[in-house]
Design a protein around this motif. Structure first.
Motif, PDB file in Angstrom:
ATOM      1  N   UNK A   1       1.522  14.107  73.970  1.00 30.11           N
ATOM      2  CA  UNK A   1       1.421  14.983  73.002  1.00 30.11           C
ATOM      3  C   UNK A   1       2.187  16.099  72.707  1.00 30.11           C
ATOM      4  N   UNK A   2       3.072  16.097  73.605  1.00 29.81           N
ATOM      5  CA  UNK A   2       4.231  17.186  73.450  1.00 29.81           C
ATOM      6  C   UNK A   2       5.383  16.801  72.483  1.00 29.81           C
ATOM      7  N   UNK A   3       6.605  17.672  72.487  1.00 32.91           N
ATOM      8  CA  UNK A   3       7.873  17.555  71.469  1.00 32.91           C
ATOM      9  C   UNK A   3       8.843  16.534  71.758  1.00 32.91           C
ATOM     10  N   UNK A   4       8.490  16.260  73.053  1.00 28.83           N
ATOM     11  CA  UNK A   4       9.839  15.152  73.498  1.00 28.83           C
ATOM     12  C   UNK A   4       9.931  13.894  72.775  1.00 28.83           C
ATOM     13  N   UNK A   5      11.247  13.452  72.181  1.00 30.73           N
ATOM     14  CA  UNK A   5      11.413  12.354  71.440  1.00 30.73           C
ATOM     15  C   UNK A   5      10.828  11.267  72.173  1.00 30.73           C
ATOM     16  N   UNK A   6      11.332  11.129  73.467  1.00 32.88           N
ATOM     17  CA  UNK A   6      11.458  10.266  74.559  1.00 32.88           C
ATOM     18  C   UNK A   6      10.441  10.366  75.851  1.00 32.88           C
ATOM     19  N   UNK A   7       9.801   9.674  76.532  1.00 32.56           N
ATOM     20  CA  UNK A   7       8.953   9.896  77.663  1.00 32.56           C
ATOM     21  C   UNK A   7       9.611   9.012  78.690  1.00 32.56           C
ATOM     22  N   UNK A   8      10.080   9.496  79.898  1.00 35.53           N
ATOM     23  CA  UNK A   8      10.588   8.641  80.861  1.00 35.53           C
ATOM     24  C   UNK A   8       9.542   8.699  81.886  1.00 35.53           C
ATOM     25  N   UNK A   9       8.623   7.541  82.148  1.00 31.94           N
ATOM     26  CA  UNK A   9       7.924   7.440  83.164  1.00 31.94           C
ATOM     27  C   UNK A   9       8.381   7.074  84.375  1.00 31.94           C
ATOM     28  N   UNK A  10       8.340   7.941  85.600  1.00 32.80           N
ATOM     29  CA  UNK A  10       9.481   7.742  86.536  1.00 32.80           C
ATOM     30  C   UNK A  10       8.519   7.320  87.731  1.00 32.80           C
ATOM     31  N   UNK A  11       9.084   6.008  88.407  1.00 33.82           N
ATOM     32  CA  UNK A  11       8.730   5.556  89.386  1.00 33.82           C
ATOM     33  C   UNK A  11       9.408   5.496  90.661  1.00 33.82           C
ATOM     34  N   UNK A  12      10.779   6.268  90.416  1.00 32.78           N
ATOM     35  CA  UNK A  12      11.497   6.351  91.371  1.00 32.78           C
ATOM     36  C   UNK A  12      11.815   7.524  92.141  1.00 32.78           C
ATOM     37  N   UNK A  13      12.812   8.610  91.878  1.00 29.29           N
ATOM     38  CA  UNK A  13      12.961   9.647  92.800  1.00 29.29           C
ATOM     39  C   UNK A  13      11.945  10.435  92.636  1.00 29.29           C
ATOM     40  N   UNK A  14      11.240  10.873  91.490  1.00 28.56           N
ATOM     41  CA  UNK A  14      10.036  11.738  91.434  1.00 28.56           C
ATOM     42  C   UNK A  14       8.790  11.550  92.347  1.00 28.56           C
ATOM     43  N   UNK A  15       8.752  10.343  92.683  1.00 31.65           N
ATOM     44  CA  UNK A  15       7.468   9.794  93.628  1.00 31.65           C
ATOM     45  C   UNK A  15       7.822   9.713  95.037  1.00 31.65           C
ATOM     46  N   UNK A  16       6.852  10.240  95.815  1.00 28.67           N
ATOM     47  CA  UNK A  16       7.078   9.836  97.498  1.00 28.67           C
ATOM     48  C   UNK A  16       6.773   8.400  97.611  1.00 28.67           C
ATOM     49  N   UNK A  17       7.266   8.253  98.768  1.00 27.80           N
ATOM     50  CA  UNK A  17       7.335   6.936  99.227  1.00 27.80           C
ATOM     51  C   UNK A  17       5.783   6.387  99.268  1.00 27.80           C
ATOM     52  N   UNK A  18       5.178   6.904  99.886  1.00 26.64           N
ATOM     53  CA  UNK A  18       3.669   6.837 100.202  1.00 26.64           C
ATOM     54  C   UNK A  18       3.010   6.609  98.664  1.00 26.64           C
ATOM     55  N   UNK A  19       3.452   7.160  97.725  1.00 28.92           N
ATOM     56  CA  UNK A  19       2.750   7.116  96.494  1.00 28.92           C
ATOM     57  C   UNK A  19       3.096   6.067  95.430  1.00 28.92           C
ATOM     58  N   UNK A  20       4.117   5.207  95.730  1.00 28.22           N
ATOM     59  CA  UNK A  20       4.945   4.442  94.715  1.00 28.22           C
ATOM     60  C   UNK A  20       3.660   3.402  94.180  1.00 28.22           C
ATOM     61  N   UNK A  21       3.074   2.731  95.030  1.00 29.14           N
ATOM     62  CA  UNK A  21       2.007   1.840  94.449  1.00 29.14           C
ATOM     63  C   UNK A  21       1.045   2.435  93.515  1.00 29.14           C
TER      64      UNK A  21
END
Length: 280
Positions: free
Chosen positions: A20-40
């Motif tokens: 709902x925000x003003x960003x033109x593009x959303x980048x859902x991150x499965x890599x660096x922003x997610x701890x190893x234990x939370x990847x799945x």
């Protein structure tokens, strides 16, 4: 694509707010922003949210950054993401054209098994010295590549390169932009870590815009407004571009005392299209 907001895949409470925000593009991150234990769990949450394609209703472009092509998480990420209607898959840790071709072969094999009807483009991160040296070859390695994205944190920090020195930033931005231009793909600027440093963010963004980058990554919603402001054409630029486009319809190739040929006209048309899109 003035602004691209990173959305951590393990923070589902943020998904709808980002949409709902003003960003033109959303980048859902499965890599660096997610701890190893939370990847799945992150993979499951992102797939569940994007399964109904809310971005098509919201008018957003959506990117998913998967884990590196050589990691044990790669295939599971692809099976989840390729079943979705997303615009781009963001490939991190790529360092050569051969790695791109291997990654694409694996992507296409999974698409064939899934019988997918949608083939997302690829946004490739350039975030190591080797990748920057091979950036033009990487960008030209496959037709599915749509753009290159600069990663200054990974490029600079391990090697003691001072990011506060703008000449260092400009050198990396210029090298990547020339590589993208050679391949005919877009260039996207790096995320900026200073959440409260508007001046620092704008300095990097303005440098990128002057080089023809299409936008800048954002790691916090407050940065979105800064990126949108920097990468939006000014009123003077819009009026000048409209003048060039209008004159070209009449076959005029000198506008306001300046020669106007095909590259100038193409740029003017791009500015007009961006202005009209922002106003819609």
């Amino acid at each position: 694509m003035r602004s691209k907001l990173f959305v951590p895949g393990d923070r589902p409470a943020l998904f709808a707010k980002a949409m709902a925000g003003a960003a033109d593009v959303l980048s859902f991150d499965l890599e660096d922003a997610v701890a190893a234990s939370a990847k799945a769990e992150a993979r499951t949450q992102v797939a569940a949210f994007l399964g109904d394609a809310p971005h098509r209703v919201a008018g957003k472009q959506v990117i998913v950054r998967v884990n590196a092509w050589h990691s044990p998480l790669w295939e599971d990420d692809l099976r989840a993401v390729l079943a979705l209607d997303v615009d781009l898959i963001n490939l991190p840790k790529i360092e050569s054209a051969e790695q791109v071709r291997q990654a694409v072969a694996e992507i296409e094999a999974i698409e064939a098994r899934l019988h997918t009807r949608h083939a997302p483009g690829l946004l490739v991160n350039i975030e190591t010295p080797r990748a920057l040296r091979h950036a033009a070859a990487i960008a030209s390695a496959h037709p599915r590549i749509r753009g290159l994205q600069l990663g200054l944190g990974d490029l600079f920090e391990p090697h003691g390169i001072r990011r506060s020195a703008l000449q260092n930033v400009h050198a990396a931005q210029y090298a990547l932009r020339m590589a993208a231009a050679e391949a005919g793909v877009f260039a996207y600027d790096a995320a900026f870590p200073g959440l409260d440093d508007e001046a620092g963010f704008r300095t990097e963004a303005e440098s990128a815009r002057a080089l023809g980058y299409v936008g800048k990554s954002c790691v916090h919603p407050r940065q979105v407004a800064w990126a949108n402001a920097v990468f939006a054409p000014t009123q003077d630029e819009i009026e000048a571009a409209r003048h060039i486009v209008d004159a070209a319809r009449d076959g005029v190739y000198a506008v306001d005392g300046r020669m106007v040929d095909a590259p100038f006209l193409a740029r003017a048309r791009a500015v007009v299209a961006l202005a009209d899109g922002n106003r819609a």
